[in-house]
Design an enzyme around this catalytic site. Structure first.
Site, PDB file in Angstrom:
ATOM      1  N   LYS A  76       0.865  -1.185   0.000  1.00 56.01           N
ATOM      2  CA  LYS A  76       0.000   0.000   0.000  1.00 56.01           C
ATOM      3  C   LYS A  76       0.899   1.232   0.000  1.00 56.01           C
ATOM      4  O   LYS A  76       1.937   1.242   0.683  1.00 56.01           O
ATOM      5  CB  LYS A  76      -0.887  -0.039   1.254  1.00 56.01           C
ATOM      6  CG  LYS A  76      -1.902   1.075   1.364  1.00 56.01           C
ATOM      7  CD  LYS A  76      -2.747   0.912   2.626  1.00 56.01           C
ATOM      8  CE  LYS A  76      -3.841   1.952   2.729  1.00 56.01           C
ATOM      9  NZ  LYS A  76      -4.683   1.788   3.948  1.00 56.01           N
ATOM     10  N   SER A 151      -9.681   1.765   3.103  1.00 51.32           N
ATOM     11  CA  SER A 151      -8.826   2.550   2.238  1.00 51.32           C
ATOM     12  C   SER A 151      -7.780   1.725   1.477  1.00 51.32           C
ATOM     13  O   SER A 151      -7.177   2.236   0.537  1.00 51.32           O
ATOM     14  CB  SER A 151      -8.109   3.605   3.077  1.00 51.32           C
ATOM     15  OG  SER A 151      -7.227   2.987   4.009  1.00 51.32           O
ATOM     16  N   SER A 175      -9.800  -0.769   7.213  1.00 51.18           N
ATOM     17  CA  SER A 175      -9.253  -0.639   5.858  1.00 51.18           C
ATOM     18  C   SER A 175      -8.520  -1.846   5.295  1.00 51.18           C
ATOM     19  O   SER A 175      -8.155  -1.846   4.122  1.00 51.18           O
ATOM     20  CB  SER A 175      -8.331   0.571   5.782  1.00 51.18           C
ATOM     21  OG  SER A 175      -9.111   1.726   5.728  1.00 51.18           O
TER      22      SER A 175
HETATM   23  N1  GLN Z   1     -13.213   4.084   6.830  1.00 49.58           N
HETATM   24  C1  GLN Z   1     -12.490   4.470   7.995  1.00 49.58           C
HETATM   25  C2  GLN Z   1     -12.017   5.886   7.860  1.00 49.58           C
HETATM   26  O1  GLN Z   1     -12.266   6.466   6.867  1.00 49.58           O
HETATM   27  C3  GLN Z   1     -11.324   3.540   8.223  1.00 49.58           C
HETATM   28  C4  GLN Z   1     -10.172   3.797   7.339  1.00 49.58           C
HETATM   29  C5  GLN Z   1      -8.979   2.988   7.696  1.00 49.58           C
HETATM   30  O2  GLN Z   1      -9.080   1.930   8.324  1.00 49.58           O
HETATM   31  N2  GLN Z   1      -7.812   3.489   7.319  1.00 49.58           N
HETATM   32  O3  GLN Z   1     -11.408   6.435   8.706  1.00 49.58           O
END
Ligand code: GLN
Length: 486
Positions: A76, A151, A175
């Site tokens: 990532k 994400s 994410s």
């Molecule tokens: N959807 C959550 C957020 O937007 C989690 C994102 C994540 O785990 N990086 O913060």
């Protein structure tokens, strides 16, 4: 080669069926053909990958190969890589090349793996659909009209499409697990502190944790063993031995106590997702597990608490991007304040700005007690819910997400997007590990079963996921997208 698991590829490399160079070349060609449409990579590092593959082949020839030598994977774009841009999905870091490697990147390179490049993601890991990337949205290989989740959507889509057998993601509120669920792959969020965060661009430091995404639990076990462990450069990493996570994979599930949190099967859960999850639970019963209902009474407070704590930490972490030392700098600033303001206004996208505003507000004098402090108190209650539940059961199970992947552009209202995180977010607030495994489909869009365990129960989670994968073939299904173009 692209349809093999990491474990199968390791065996094929060891048996000399093909070389790491041949494997790497074949996957790079596939990325070339397919990723224009998918957009799962921000940067493909073909030359460096071929060099690493040659080194791996040479090590094997010299009798120095380890279990991961020559295996391709992707990172990532939140993990710092020396000599390769680390954008974090943001215009702010579009020009950023880190002077050092993240600890996990260093460890994977030392283990002989071959990185094919850096995967697309929501800007600074903020999002649940991968639509917040400066580099454009990623598409879901199961249905190009659907989001891959976020994400870590680029990592999930790349694995699902067979562009790479495994990838690293990060999970602050879901994410790793939610994109794994949306793309029909397996993703593990380790216990907070299990994997070093050094060199992982910070979003919300008390919640962020890196982890593996692959086709199978067995593959995740292989990768977790390589990245876990104490790191003197991350004071929140835990000094605790790293087991061989593959050792307990085959343990029988006879007598396993599974808890189904009542709150994870309530309003808002799509009936087809519930049906798939309940079918998965039946598989566990047939494997000898005992199932009972449990309660996590503070579940409904998880989203409000998270969306105070995460933006608060983010607003602090993101204050370092000021256009002075690194990252985007505006043209012709008139003075220092103009430099700060315009560099940040131009460098950050809409969702990131929204979170910085929320976080700055909740941390400000007069509001701190009402929001941030309160949220931390709620966090403790949420954590206690899990500790209480694990007094009675070994693992908890439920859906990873209330719906399958939704259409690109379907959720314009930020709150409707935040509500997607209902089943994943509390896990980060509590610091416990969780894994999502493929457990069916709703009209060609995958469903993920989420399995949760107590702190440092990764071996158990991987065992529970692996036995399910021996009894089902959901994780073996592949999207038509890759096949047509194979
Ligand atoms: N959807 C959550 C957020 O937007 C989690 C994102 C994540 O785990 N990086 O913060």
């Amino acid at each position: 080669m692209h349809d093999k698991t990491l474990t199968e590829l390791a065996a094929a490399l060891a048996a000399g069926e093909f070389s790491s160079r041949e494997l790497t070349e074949s996957l790079l060609a596939r990325i070339d053909r397919l990723d224009g449409e998918l957009n799962s990579f921000i940067t493909v590092t073909a030359d460096a990958a071929l060099e690493a593959a040659d080194r791996a082949d040479a090590a094997r020839a010299a009798g120095k190969a380890g279990p991961l030598t020559g295996l391709p994977l992707a990172l990532k774009d939140i993990f710092c890589t020396r000599d390769v841009r680390t954008s974090c999905g943001s215009r702010m870091l579009d020009n950023f090349v880190s002077p050092y490697d993240a600890t996990v990147v260093e460890k994977l390179a030392a283990a002989g793996t071959v990185s094919l490049g850096k995967t697309n993601m929501d800007e600074f890991a903020m999002g649940s659909s991968n639509e917040n990337s400066h580099y454009g949205p990623v598409k879901n290989p199961w249905d190009l009209a659907a989001v891959p989740g976020g994400s870590s959507g680029g990592s999930a889509a790349a694995v699902a499409a067979g562009l790479v057998p495994a990838a690293l993601g990060t999970d602050t509120g879901g994410s790793i697990r939610q994109p794994a669920a949306f793309c029909g792959i397996t993703g593990l969020k380790p216990t907070y502190g299990r994997v070093s965060r050094y060199g992982m661009v910070a979003y919300a430091s008390s919640l962020d944790q890196g982890g593996p995404m692959a086709r199978t639990a067995e593959d995740c076990a292989l990768l977790l063993g390589a990245i876990a462990g104490h790191d003197l450069r991350d004071s929140t990493s835990v000094a605790r031995g790293v087991p061989d996570y593959r050792e307990e994979l085959e343990t029988s599930l006879s007598g396993l106590k599974i808890g189904l949190p009542r709150e994870y099967f309530g309003d808002g859960l799509a009936p087809e997702v519930e049906a798939a999850v309940r079918d998965a639970i039946k598989v566990y019963e047939s494997l000898g597990a005992e199932v009972r209902e449990v309660s996590l009474p503070h579940t409904e407070l998880a989203i409000p608490a998270y969306y105070v704590i995460a933006p608060a930490e983010a607003s602090s972490n993101l204050s370092r991007y000021d256009g002075v030392r690194f990252g985007h700098r505006c043209e012709n600033p008139t003075d220092l304040v103009d430099l700060y303001k315009r560099s940040r206004a131009e460098g950050f996208g809409e969702e990131v700005k929204r979170r910085i505003l929320i976080g700055t507000h909740t941390l400000s004098e007069g509001f701190f007690d009402a929001y941030y402090k309160k949220a931390q108190q709620v966090r403790r209650l949420i954590r206690q819910d899990f500790l209480d539940a694990f007094e009675d059961v070994d693992v908890l199970m439920g859906p990873a997400s209330p719906t399958p992947a939704f259409d690109l552009g379907a959720k314009k209202d930020p709150v409707s997007m935040y509500l997607q995180d209902i089943y994943t977010i509390a896990i980060n607030l509590a610091g416990i590990p969780g894994i999502s495994v493929p457990a069916g489909f709703v009209q060609e869009r995958p469903v993920g079963l989420q399995i949760l365990g107590p702190h440092f129960a990764e071996s158990r989670l991987l065992n529970v996921a692996h036995r399910f994968q021996q009894a089902t073939d959901w994780h073996r299904r592949q999207p038509a997208f890759g096949k047509e173009n194979a």
